[in-house]
Design an enzyme around this catalytic site. Structure first.
Site, PDB file in Angstrom:
ATOM      1  N   LYS A   9      -8.981  10.845  -5.644  1.00 11.04           N
ATOM      2  CA  LYS A   9      -8.377   9.899  -4.697  1.00 11.04           C
ATOM      3  C   LYS A   9      -8.242  10.558  -3.323  1.00 11.04           C
ATOM      4  O   LYS A   9      -8.685  10.017  -2.317  1.00 11.04           O
ATOM      5  CB  LYS A   9      -7.004   9.440  -5.216  1.00 11.04           C
ATOM      6  CG  LYS A   9      -6.386   8.362  -4.359  1.00 11.04           C
ATOM      7  CD  LYS A   9      -5.013   7.980  -4.842  1.00 11.04           C
ATOM      8  CE  LYS A   9      -3.997   8.929  -4.288  1.00 11.04           C
ATOM      9  NZ  LYS A   9      -2.605   8.555  -4.534  1.00 11.04           N
TER      10      LYS A   9
ATOM     11  N   ASP B  41      -5.878   3.998  -5.499  1.00 11.35           N
ATOM     12  CA  ASP B  41      -4.452   4.291  -5.651  1.00 11.35           C
ATOM     13  C   ASP B  41      -3.839   3.166  -6.489  1.00 11.35           C
ATOM     14  O   ASP B  41      -4.559   2.315  -7.024  1.00 11.35           O
ATOM     15  CB  ASP B  41      -3.767   4.460  -4.277  1.00 11.35           C
ATOM     16  CG  ASP B  41      -3.572   3.121  -3.581  1.00 11.35           C
ATOM     17  OD1 ASP B  41      -4.180   2.111  -4.012  1.00 11.35           O
ATOM     18  OD2 ASP B  41      -2.793   3.069  -2.615  1.00 11.35           O
TER      19      ASP B  41
END
Ligand code: SF4
Length: 259
Positions: free
Chosen positions: A153, A171
């Site tokens: 991420k 996310d």
């Protein structure tokens, strides 16, 4: 002689379907083509809705974005942006972080939560960048994910926003919305990234990430999405997951900025 016709049979009142036809139709498994078309239409609508969507962390270099993204774990971007001006003024290079005093870093980033672990990551990051990458932030996913505190991420945030390399940032908001839109059924971030990535051209990946995150923060909340006030209602298979009453839904909408 005419035979009297039998009286019409009494048709018992049919119970209303549990799901409204509109939603039921939308929930039917779409073909791959229909799925791609609808996904791209949703992306276009989001682009109109959030023309200014961008990374809400403040930064001026790949190193600053990398550090800010590490700090943003379990913390709001707004809070991170309150802390980073002091941090970035004090530590300007990877070597500065590598040689940083632990207590000093902990004090500066205290309010972002998990400050001990984040301090370990940031100092370790500085050391790893100096040891293995000449003090520079690498521009490749395979290298970024080897750095302390950096997962896919974070790596995709840095690639997409500091290097202009398309990346999907999965996310909590992105994953939730992708599932609500029917783009994936997975909870696994890597799988979500792959399945959503396959629906869009690479050039859209970074902005798509920002748009979904913006929509998740403002309208499509985790617990009570504001469906009755959502411009995507007609396209969304999950319409009805939150209140559909326009007045109730309008109260749930949060206005940014979140940074
Ligand atoms: S209709 Fe509801 S579930 Fe769908 S995107 Fe809008 S707020 Fe989210």
């Amino acid at each position: 002689m005419t035979v009297p016709s039998a009286p019409p049979a009494q048709v018992p009142a049919q119970p209303r379907p549990a799901t409204r036809p509109r939603r039921a139709a939308a929930q039917a498994e779409p073909s791959r083509t229909a799925l791609v078309r609808r996904a791209r239409r949703i992306n276009r609508e989001l682009a109109e809705l959030y023309p200014d969507a961008h990374c809400e962390l403040d930064f001026t270099s790949p190193l600053e974005l990398l550090v800010a993204t590490i700090l943003s774990a379990q913390c709001t971007d707004k809070r991170v942006n309150q802390v980073t001006p002091v941090l970035f003024a004090r530590y300007r290079s990877a070597a500065d972080y590598a040689a940083a005093d632990r207590d000093e870093v902990e004090k500066i980033i205290l309010t972002t939560g998990f400050f001990r672990a984040k301090t370990t990551s940031i100092i370790g990051l500085g050391q790893a960048l100096c040891d293995r990458f000449g003090g520079e932030v690498p521009g490749k996913l395979k290298d970024l994910v080897t750095l302390p505190g950096v997962g896919r991420k974070t790596a995709n945030v840095v690639l997409g926003n500091a290097f202009g390399v398309p990346g999907i940032t999965v996310d909590t908001h992105f994953g939730r919305l992708a599932r609500r839109f029917g783009w994936t059924t997975s909870d696994d971030a890597v799988k979500v990234e792959q399945e959503v990535g396959a629906l869009f051209p690479r050039s859209e990946w970074t902005m798509l990430s920002h748009r979904l995150i913006w929509h998740g923060r403002r309208i499509c909340h985790s617990r009570r999405p504001a469906c009755g006030a959502c411009p995507l209602a007609a396209l969304c298979p999950a319409y009805g997951e939150g209140p559909t009453d326009p007045v109730v839904a309008a109260r749930l909408v949060k206005s940014g900025p979140f940074s």
